[in-house]
Enzyme design. Sequence first.
Site, PDB file in Angstrom:
ATOM      1  NE  ARG A  21       0.491   0.035   6.381  1.00  0.00           N
ATOM      2  CZ  ARG A  21       0.876   0.130   5.100  1.00  0.00           C
ATOM      3  NH1 ARG A  21       2.134   0.158   4.767  1.00  0.00           N
ATOM      4  NH2 ARG A  21      -0.005   0.218   4.144  1.00  0.00           N
ATOM      5  CD  GLU A  26      -1.494   2.317  -6.977  1.00  0.00           C
ATOM      6  OE1 GLU A  26      -1.476   3.366  -7.618  1.00  0.00           O
ATOM      7  OE2 GLU A  26      -1.767   2.262  -5.762  1.00  0.00           O
ATOM      8  CE  LYS A  50       3.682   0.278  -3.822  1.00  0.00           C
ATOM      9  NZ  LYS A  50       2.758  -0.470  -4.673  1.00  0.00           N
TER      10      LYS A  50
END
Length: 544
Positions: free
Chosen positions: A258, A32, A268
């Site tokens: 992850r 994104e 982020k």
Amino acid sequence: MAESNNFIHNIIDNDNASGKYGGKVYTRFPPEPNGYLHIGHAKSICLNFSTAKKYGGKCNLRYDDTNPVKEDVEYINSIEADVRWLGWEWDERLWASDYFDTMYEGAVELIKKGKAYVCDLSADEIKVYRGTLKEPGRESPYRERSVEENLRLFAEMKEGKYKDGEKVLRAKIDMGSPNINMRDPVIYRIAHAPHHNTGDKWCIYPMYDYAHPIEDAIEGITHSICTLEFEDHRPLYDWVLREIGWWTQPPQQIEFARLNLTNTVMSKRYLKALVENGDVESWDDPRMPTIAGLRRRGYTPEAIRDFCERIGVSKANSIVDVSLLEHCVREDLKTKVESRNVVEKPIKVIITNYPEDMSEMMEIENNKEVPEMGSRMVPFSRELWVDGEDFQEFPEKKYFRLFPSNEVRFKGAYFITCNEVVKNEDGSVKELHCTYDPKTRSGSGFEERKVKGTIHWVDAKTAVPVTIRNYNYLMLPDENGNNQLNPASVEVTVGYAEPALAEAKAGERFQFFRHGYYIADEKLFSKENLVFNRIVDLKSSWKK
Ligand code: ATP
Ligand code: MG
């Protein structure tokens, strides 16, 4: 067939053996564009691109831009620069928003099949109706609207007849499902906000769980690799593609754990707040776990790829010790970079029996591990600088470096004895008066007596001042194990270096002898201001 220790590759091997995708392997990395990429993304990037490479397949860079936010060119540029710097090249660069038409048509298809309906419940009501892990959900009072009514209302949503939140489109699945994601999830919402790509064309936007499988299917992705949080979303991923039904061999979602790292926060949103609050200088601050930060810190793409390889992929979440990442960059630089003499917290040494007007060039190897990297000549004369850590007036036990009346080897030069400590008025050390033994010159074959300590030095007359930025962890765990900002994450000092370091170029890496690996800072380094970042120290705390 040999079992790979990469479970994803085992799945692909099986698919190839059964002919599921006709031997095709097509992956994608779908960021994104709302921030800079971090080391966690590097794991996903390396996995997706290396998998495609291994199987002779393809890997797309796809921007997941289904949210109507302003395009930030800075983020787009950084993402592309980072992927390339890591050593990968995408087959196609694509935008999820280019598929809005197909996604809309897919939703219409679902409505026609009686598999989606327009719901007037508010977001809060939907939440209440959804139920909990223990209790089933309740059906929306709008669930049994006719296909015609749903088609009309959905078209009106698209035409802008309703305000944000007034209506949503929901998949009609099963309010009693034990998997909450399957309890009639929202697949389209109203948002009167312009989109960087589609402008004002749309005021309805697809939700991630609906959009992502369609993006993958349109691109012909075979193996859609994502992180473990999406495991419970997989039934919905499959449902969307099955119910729309346009794709004969739809992609499959595969989840992996992850990356989590000690002393590191990787969201982020959090990293953006650090930049905005001024806690760090920028997204590429050398303390940041962003790819840009690691690059500026001096990490190499090889070290990061090696790290991603070593941590492997697994199905279970865990926290990797950041010392493994440090180990990887040490291993990479060990045989690549030259060493330089640099002293910090310098102390002046005067060799009282060395002639005032004399100066010699001493030969020093560039890399102890790699003789082929040759040597350089380093000036030596009567006045020198040594490192603050290499002298103790009152030596602690097992201290073998300089102290009064002790003899040490000055690396590549002579045996030197400290005779006198000269003080300033305030009691601090002004200089050390030492003597050298001329017959102990390095390379002369002198080996009569042993000395325990070897220290490095810099010739005072020709020394160049350098600014040294010694970095520590940006985050440190508190007593509860929660990461907090480390108030001492950088220490800036001025030291002295041998003259060869003045010839360095921005981005060039060295070992500062006995200190660590350093890089001439990409942004701040100039001929007038020799600024170096510590990449990593020499001591490894990493254990196999
Ligand atoms: P963040 O939570 O840091 O904002 P994100 O997952 O929202 O990360 P995206 O841009 O959506 O960021 O992620 C792009 C891809 O990178 C996704 O496929 C995601 O699964 C993967 N990814 C993100 N963080 C990690 C991580 N820590 N380890 C492995 N893969 C990750
Ligand atoms: Mg995200």
